[in-house]
Design a protein around this motif. Structure first.
Motif, PDB file in Angstrom:
ATOM      1  N   SER A 199      14.578  16.141 -33.891  1.00 18.97           N
ATOM      2  CA  SER A 199      14.101  15.060 -33.021  1.00 18.97           C
ATOM      3  C   SER A 199      13.928  13.743 -33.797  1.00 18.97           C
ATOM      4  CB  SER A 199      12.791  15.449 -32.325  1.00 18.97           C
ATOM      5  OG  SER A 199      11.801  15.740 -33.265  1.00 18.97           O
ATOM      6  N   THR A 200      13.600  13.831 -35.086  1.00 21.00           N
ATOM      7  CA  THR A 200      13.396  12.599 -35.871  1.00 21.00           C
ATOM      8  C   THR A 200      14.710  11.831 -35.997  1.00 21.00           C
ATOM      9  OG1 THR A 200      11.635  13.692 -37.082  1.00 21.00           O
ATOM     10  CG2 THR A 200      12.493  11.672 -38.053  1.00 21.00           C
ATOM     11  N   GLN A 212      15.805  10.343 -32.685  1.00 21.59           N
ATOM     12  CA  GLN A 212      15.036   9.148 -32.341  1.00 21.59           C
ATOM     13  C   GLN A 212      15.517   7.937 -33.145  1.00 21.59           C
ATOM     14  OE1 GLN A 212      10.477   7.920 -31.769  1.00 21.59           O
ATOM     15  NE2 GLN A 212      10.803   9.069 -33.607  1.00 21.59           N
ATOM     16  N   GLY A 267      11.374   3.382 -30.490  1.00 22.01           N
ATOM     17  CA  GLY A 267      10.961   4.742 -30.840  1.00 22.01           C
ATOM     18  C   GLY A 267       9.463   4.761 -31.143  1.00 22.01           C
ATOM     19  N   ILE A 288      10.901   5.775 -26.410  1.00 24.57           N
ATOM     20  CA  ILE A 288      11.108   7.188 -26.754  1.00 24.57           C
ATOM     21  C   ILE A 288       9.788   7.837 -27.178  1.00 24.57           C
ATOM     22  CG2 ILE A 288      12.388   8.850 -28.186  1.00 24.57           C
ATOM     23  CD1 ILE A 288      14.404   6.722 -28.777  1.00 24.57           C
ATOM     24  N   THR A 326       8.584  11.473 -28.756  1.00 23.33           N
ATOM     25  CA  THR A 326       9.111  12.726 -29.331  1.00 23.33           C
ATOM     26  C   THR A 326       8.010  13.789 -29.416  1.00 23.33           C
ATOM     27  OG1 THR A 326       8.653  11.988 -31.586  1.00 23.33           O
ATOM     28  CG2 THR A 326      10.860  11.549 -30.751  1.00 23.33           C
ATOM     29  N   VAL A 328      11.287   2.582 -36.353  1.00 24.33           N
ATOM     30  CA  VAL A 328      10.578   3.436 -35.400  1.00 24.33           C
ATOM     31  C   VAL A 328       9.090   3.354 -35.713  1.00 24.33           C
ATOM     32  CG1 VAL A 328      10.174   5.914 -35.068  1.00 24.33           C
ATOM     33  CG2 VAL A 328      12.481   5.013 -34.807  1.00 24.33           C
ATOM     34  N   ASP A 383       6.403   5.699 -35.639  1.00 25.59           N
ATOM     35  CA  ASP A 383       5.978   7.096 -35.531  1.00 25.59           C
ATOM     36  C   ASP A 383       4.845   7.318 -36.549  1.00 25.59           C
ATOM     37  OD1 ASP A 383       5.786   9.788 -35.181  1.00 25.59           O
ATOM     38  OD2 ASP A 383       7.877  10.254 -35.620  1.00 25.59           O
TER      39      ASP A 383
END
Ligand SMILES: [Zn+2]
Length: 269
Positions: A16-17, A20, A31, A96, A98, A216, A218
């Motif tokens: 998934s990383t 993304q 993301g 996005i 995740t 991103v 995250d």
């Protein structure tokens, strides 16, 4: 125009990383990582936790001022986040998340109902059982978790994939089955297929070029997000191909093999 929420559903260590980061290489995509893990009553007001953009949570353009402590309700967290994203990133058409598990999709369904987002598109990402089982075994050893045999892990893979598929069939939004291997080996066509499914206007047709520049936000995702070299290229862990035992076992476990083949066929461009 309200943005579309792209929700990635998968088991851990299924890619998934990288998916993304590839998608976020497009200018219209943002993301946001594993959002659900931010919303677990963690007090981030003085956190030194880092975002994958390189800044601390308190300095990141997305996460600063987003209050996540035990007094924040789930609804107000998602509402505040959506409002902020719409004001600060009006050009972005796709967000996005995740968070992987479908149990974290409910607040987005509420946002959809409230007309905050235009739609939810689910990418159901799966990794070949052989690669996943070996990687999971290695992860368990590294973290000193109780060891499990490859046989058990393969059945575990099947049980969890089946459960996710069943949940997905019950959930309202559309979903697309995506094979991790197709992203690695057929990057262009796999990403084009995804872009068409989520109605994304692609402005950079070279996805690998986009990956190098991709940013991103995250906070709690896979460690790979903190490694600028690893996250800007596609690296495939092919150890399972040389693992005698796993290649012998998998076709013998017929239900596992059948599901793996079915998903692989559905997940390819
Ligand atoms: Zn950030």
């Amino acid at each position: 125009m309200n943005p579309c929420l792209v929700y990635i559903v998968s088991l851990g260590h299924s890619g998934s990383t990288i998916l993304q980061y590839l998608l976020a290489g497009q200018t219209n995509v943002l993301g946001l990582g594993e959002i659900a893990r931010l919303n677990r009553g963690r007090d981030l007001s003085n956190s030194l936790q880092r975002c994958s953009c390189g800044l601390s949570v308190n300095s990141c353009s997305i996460w600063k001022d987003i209050v996540t402590d035990k007094n924040t309700s789930e609804t107000s967290f998602y509402t505040h986040l959506s409002e902020k994203l719409k004001v600060h990133f009006p050009q972005v058409t796709h967000w996005i998340d995740t968070s992987k598990s479908l149990k974290h999709i409910d607040p987005w369904l509420q946002q959809l109902k409230d007309g905050v987002i235009s739609e939810i598109k689910i990418l159901y990402l799966f990794r070949d059982v052989r690669g996943w089982a070996l990687s999971e075994k290695a992860r368990r050893n590294k973290r000193k978790l109780p060891s499990r045999s490859l046989l058990m892990l393969m059945f575990d893979w099947k049980r969890r994939q089946k459960r996710m598929l069943k949940q997905l069939q019950k959930t309202q939004p559309d979903f697309l089955i995506v094979s991790y291997e197709s992203i690695i080996f057929q990057t262009q066509s796999a990403l084009e297929r995804i872009a068409s499914f989520v109605d994304l206007q692609v402005d950079n047709k070279n996805w690998l070029e986009g990956l190098k520049k991709s940013v991103v936000h995250d906070v709690y995702g896979n460690r790979m997000k903190d490694d600028p070299v690893k996250r800007s290229q596609i690296i495939y862990d092919d150890r399972w191909q040389y693992h005698f035992c796993i290649n012998l076992l998998t076709p013998l476990l017929f239900p596992v093999w059948r599901l793996n083949t079915r998903l692989r066929t559905s997940g390819q461009p």
